[in-house]
Design a protein around this motif. Sequence first.
Motif: not given
Lengths: 215, 215
Positions: A110-111, A123, A174-176, A178-179, A181-184, A187-188
Amino acid sequence: MSMHSGTAPRLTPKGMATRRRIVEGAAEEIRERGAAGTTLDDIRARTGTSKSQIFHYFPGGKEELLLAVAAREAERVLEDQEPHLGDLTTWAAWQAWRDAVVRRYEQQGVNCPLGVLITELGRTTPAAQALTGQLIGQWQSALRTGIRHMQDSGEVDRGLDADRTAAALVAAVQGGVTILMSTGTIGHLEAALDTTLTLLRTGGVPAARPGPLHP
Amino acid sequence: MSMHSGTAPRLTPKGMATRRRIVEGAAEEIRERGAAGTTLDDIRARTGTSKSQIFHYFPGGKEELLLAVAAREAERVLEDQEPHLGDLTTWAAWQAWRDAVVRRYEQQGVNCPLGVLITELGRTTPAAQALTGQLIGQWQSALRTGIRHMQDSGEVDRGLDADRTAAALVAAVQGGVTILMSTGTIGHLEAALDTTLTLLRTGGVPAARPGPLHP
């Protein structure tokens, strides 16, 4: 892969080595403590440098040093994908690249060291945007080169837009991430990478069914 | 689409309306001022409520209210994709959904109201992770339903993994939006969406060329 901030003075080889040592030490310190929690004194102590040395190499102080560390972390994002990213000339190489990316981010969890720095720098500041834009550009360029190679060798349909597909791959990672990092969960990232790579393999040429997506 | 924090007391219809008014007012205030810069007094003034009313509905104070606002912003992410997201039964509907997503994020630009709140709450806190996980789950579920509908009507290959493809679509949007927020350009969102949708259209069944990606 030059991602320096461009504001440092012209340096001798010895000076470049010292600057590099400061940046590497600062990167380690920030990975441990966070960007906000790290002071110039912490970095000075860790790298065995004096205050005047740090300001010699980073006249802009902490912000300039953070930017140099962010540039180093951005380099690492690409380095960690080597030797695969620079040699995407077979399906086995693409698969090895995909696995290396998944493994890297699985370990990172997540980091995100680069994300922490970009957030600290702000940013939407021009410096942070330039750095992010350059990283995305280099990444996309390496993937585009790989796709074109596969097109030249007849493994990928020549009708596929190599640059857009490379952009989609960068966005998929990037999307995978980000998800993740948000959910741990990873899979995405896997689903997004595999789906885009499947398109690469199948060529993405609609099977005799024209419609609104490809007018 | 219930995304309440679950900690509020049982409410009468009138109480629910008041709570809703506070959340909507707080959401507007935070969109204008940022989460860190908004005080409970600002929200009280904007919504014409008393301090004791706010603590009646949000006994946990600012943090609980921020979580309720984040839940509301998460609802909006999905609402803004309607009526398309809930009715992905034709290629025209998929294209309309794609266009609505691109338009929404193009208008939103570099600022994500939900992201601001998640950052303020702490991205890795259990409450923020639960909220993000629920949003991603609902989003993916709606896309999966659409893909299955297209499979039932014979428009999409039945061999395609609907859930994984839906996960890839969510990641594609997330990645495109993250890059948009970092660089200000929309191209990656479009490339990622269009690439994944092309796979949906073409079925993604490798054209008689088995290899390492599909062992």
